[in-house]
Scaffold this motif. Structure first.
Motif, short mmCIF file in Angstrom:
data_model
loop_
_atom_site.label_atom_id
_atom_site.label_comp_id
_atom_site.label_asym_id
_atom_site.label_seq_id
_atom_site.Cartn_x
_atom_site.Cartn_y
_atom_site.Cartn_z
N LEU A 217 41.06 46.88 44.89
CA LEU A 217 40.74 46.86 43.46
C LEU A 217 41.14 45.53 42.82
CD1 LEU A 217 39.64 48.35 40.99
CD2 LEU A 217 41.92 49.35 40.68
N ALA A 218 42.31 45.02 43.18
CA ALA A 218 42.77 43.74 42.63
C ALA A 218 41.84 42.60 43.03
CB ALA A 218 44.19 43.45 43.09
N LYS A 219 41.34 42.65 44.26
CA LYS A 219 40.41 41.62 44.72
C LYS A 219 39.08 41.74 43.97
CE LYS A 219 38.25 39.66 48.82
NZ LYS A 219 37.97 39.85 50.25
N LYS A 220 38.57 42.98 43.85
CA LYS A 220 37.29 43.20 43.17
C LYS A 220 37.35 42.78 41.70
CE LYS A 220 34.39 44.60 46.13
NZ LYS A 220 33.40 43.64 46.55
N GLN A 221 38.50 42.99 41.07
CA GLN A 221 38.66 42.61 39.66
C GLN A 221 39.10 41.15 39.50
OE1 GLN A 221 41.22 45.43 37.66
NE2 GLN A 221 39.75 47.09 37.91
N GLU A 222 39.16 40.43 40.61
CA GLU A 222 39.56 39.02 40.64
C GLU A 222 40.95 38.78 40.05
OE1 GLU A 222 36.36 36.73 38.96
OE2 GLU A 222 35.03 37.21 40.63
N ILE A 223 41.81 39.76 40.30
CA ILE A 223 43.21 39.62 39.90
C ILE A 223 43.95 38.81 40.96
CG2 ILE A 223 45.36 40.92 39.52
CD1 ILE A 223 43.53 43.20 38.41
N VAL A 224 43.55 39.00 42.22
CA VAL A 224 44.11 38.23 43.33
C VAL A 224 42.97 37.64 44.15
CG1 VAL A 224 46.21 39.64 43.47
CG2 VAL A 224 44.26 40.22 44.90
N LYS A 225 43.25 36.52 44.79
CA LYS A 225 42.22 35.87 45.61
C LYS A 225 42.65 35.71 47.06
CE LYS A 225 40.20 33.49 41.78
NZ LYS A 225 40.23 32.40 40.89
N GLY A 226 43.93 35.69 47.30
CA GLY A 226 44.40 35.46 48.66
C GLY A 226 44.33 33.98 49.01
N ASN A 227 44.67 33.68 50.26
CA ASN A 227 44.68 32.31 50.72
C ASN A 227 44.26 32.30 52.19
OD1 ASN A 227 45.15 29.63 51.24
ND2 ASN A 227 47.23 29.62 50.44
N ASN A 228 43.18 31.59 52.50
CA ASN A 228 42.66 31.51 53.87
C ASN A 228 42.36 32.90 54.44
OD1 ASN A 228 42.81 28.68 53.95
ND2 ASN A 228 44.96 28.77 54.57
N GLY A 229 41.86 33.80 53.60
CA GLY A 229 41.51 35.14 54.04
C GLY A 229 42.68 36.10 54.15
#
Length: 168
Positions: A112-124
């Motif tokens: 959910l955080a990824k879908k809402q662009e709250i988090v992006k991560g780093n190198n996958g």
């Protein structure tokens, strides 16, 4: 910093009630500097503590840090946000992050955080077990609650001594 306040008792007005310091967890006495905040989060079912395997008591562990999935869980629980079940995630056939699989208990929060662009991560990678630092926690809270930071652009004074001017 664990320093005592010069105020004997503090009350927080929440909705129609005042919160007073009470001891919910054995490791958070009434005079703990964060007692009211912890009580508030407990009463809102955001934070519940965890069982100490040696004593069987539920502890809050206020001096410990939280990790990158615990902050997401706390934010979404506080917002009472509906999250996907693990079965729903498996049926979506979408990659979340390389280090987050649909069968992980925390996958719905990270998804959910990824879908809402709250988090992006780093190198996958999301690095779910890493401790979250203050700036990461603030960023997550700000993005999750859609708080505009426009009025803070171009600040002349720094909010914290360890924050450089112009830092993201």
């Amino acid at each position: 910093k664990g320093e005592k306040s010069n105020i004997d008792r503090v009350s927080i007005f929440v909705g129609r009630r005042f919160l007073l310091p009470i001891q919910i967890f054995p490791d958070v006495p009434e005079d703990h500097p964060h007692n009211i905040a912890i009580t508030y989060l407990y009463k809102k079912n955001v934070m519940k503590g965890s069982e100490d395997p040696t004593t069987g008591k539920t502890l809050f562990r206020p001096e410990e840090t939280i990790n990158r999935v615990e902050i997401l869980k706390s934010v979404f629980e506080n917002k009472r946000q509906k999250i996907h079940s693990q079965d729903e995630l498996k049926s979506l056939q979408e990659d979340i992050f390389i280090d987050v699989k649909p069968e992980h208990w925390f996958a719905p929060y990270v998804y959910l955080a990824k879908k809402q662009e709250i988090v992006k991560g780093n190198n996958g990678l999301y690095r779910p077990a890493d401790d979250v630092n203050l700036v990461e926690a603030l960023k997550i809270i700000v993005h999750a609650n859609q708080i505009s930071l426009g009025e803070f652009q171009g600040l002349k004074s720094l909010p914290y001594p360890d924050v450089q001017s112009g830092a993201w």
